[in-house]
Design an enzyme around this catalytic site. Sequence first.
Site, PDB file in Angstrom:
ATOM      1  N   HIS A  93     -16.638   7.660 -94.315  1.00  0.00           N
ATOM      2  CA  HIS A  93     -16.746   6.282 -93.831  1.00  0.00           C
ATOM      3  C   HIS A  93     -15.680   5.392 -94.472  1.00  0.00           C
ATOM      4  O   HIS A  93     -15.081   4.535 -93.802  1.00  0.00           O
ATOM      5  CB  HIS A  93     -18.139   5.725 -94.118  1.00  0.00           C
ATOM      6  CG  HIS A  93     -19.132   6.004 -93.032  1.00  0.00           C
ATOM      7  ND1 HIS A  93     -19.712   7.237 -92.855  1.00  0.00           N
ATOM      8  CD2 HIS A  93     -19.649   5.204 -92.057  1.00  0.00           C
ATOM      9  CE1 HIS A  93     -20.556   7.181 -91.827  1.00  0.00           C
ATOM     10  NE2 HIS A  93     -20.527   5.966 -91.323  1.00  0.00           N
ATOM     11  N   LYS A 158     -31.627  10.261 -92.904  1.00  0.00           N
ATOM     12  CA  LYS A 158     -32.995  10.206 -93.413  1.00  0.00           C
ATOM     13  C   LYS A 158     -33.158   8.926 -94.223  1.00  0.00           C
ATOM     14  O   LYS A 158     -32.210   8.426 -94.827  1.00  0.00           O
ATOM     15  CB  LYS A 158     -33.325  11.435 -94.255  1.00  0.00           C
ATOM     16  CG  LYS A 158     -32.564  11.544 -95.564  1.00  0.00           C
ATOM     17  CD  LYS A 158     -33.019  12.764 -96.364  1.00  0.00           C
ATOM     18  CE  LYS A 158     -32.266  12.854 -97.691  1.00  0.00           C
ATOM     19  NZ  LYS A 158     -32.682  14.043 -98.490  1.00  0.00           N
TER      20      LYS A 158
END
Length: 231
Positions: A93, A158
């Site tokens: 990212h 998650k």
Amino acid sequence: MGFTLRSSAHSQSNIWNFFGSFFAKKEQISSRITCTARPDGSGARNDRLQPARCVRTEPLHARGSFCRRLRSRIVRDTVYLSGIVYTSRDAAHKRIFELINKGAALPYDINGAVQYFAGPTPTPKGLAIGSCGPTTSSRMDVFSPKLLDMGLGAMIGKGPRSDEVCKAIVRNGSVYFCAVGGAGALASKCIKSCEVIAFSELGCESVKKLEFCEFPLTVAIDCHGGNLFKQ
């Protein structure tokens, strides 16, 4: 690239038995399927477990049909996702945002893409991929709103997301799926191929192009404001 979905996955029966404690029973489906509204025809959640639906990812342009189908999903729905998914973790990212700030080409088209927050282990001989379970999604919270505003179709990880991410999901008609943590080796059996496409020097955190085959997921945050972590 075309996608087909089988009505059953005999060779993967052990996978479905394992995930059965987490998900509703898989319904019988046709070889080609689209994601439809709730089985009872309403937008409200039915307290009973509903049959799981299957969703195909496909090449998208300008928020295509896949994104429209995503909007029909609501919190706690189960889907079995097939198609192309891109891994992107913390380090990736950061690299992607460096490219965005420079106006440079990105490793993959963000518009309509599905990101999986995962860093697969090395691939054993004879297998498509190593263990490939989800990582904690909150580490990507600082990046996700911008990517969602750029058209990111869905995210898989998650754990809960920040309020800023939740607002961006609603604003852009996207969705956040949760995969089962701690079962990466088993989940990898639902991945048909793995190709490193960017930042190979990052090792497990490089960007990889995966092909999912009925990968089991639960809708955790939907584009209607539903949030599994706040129920």
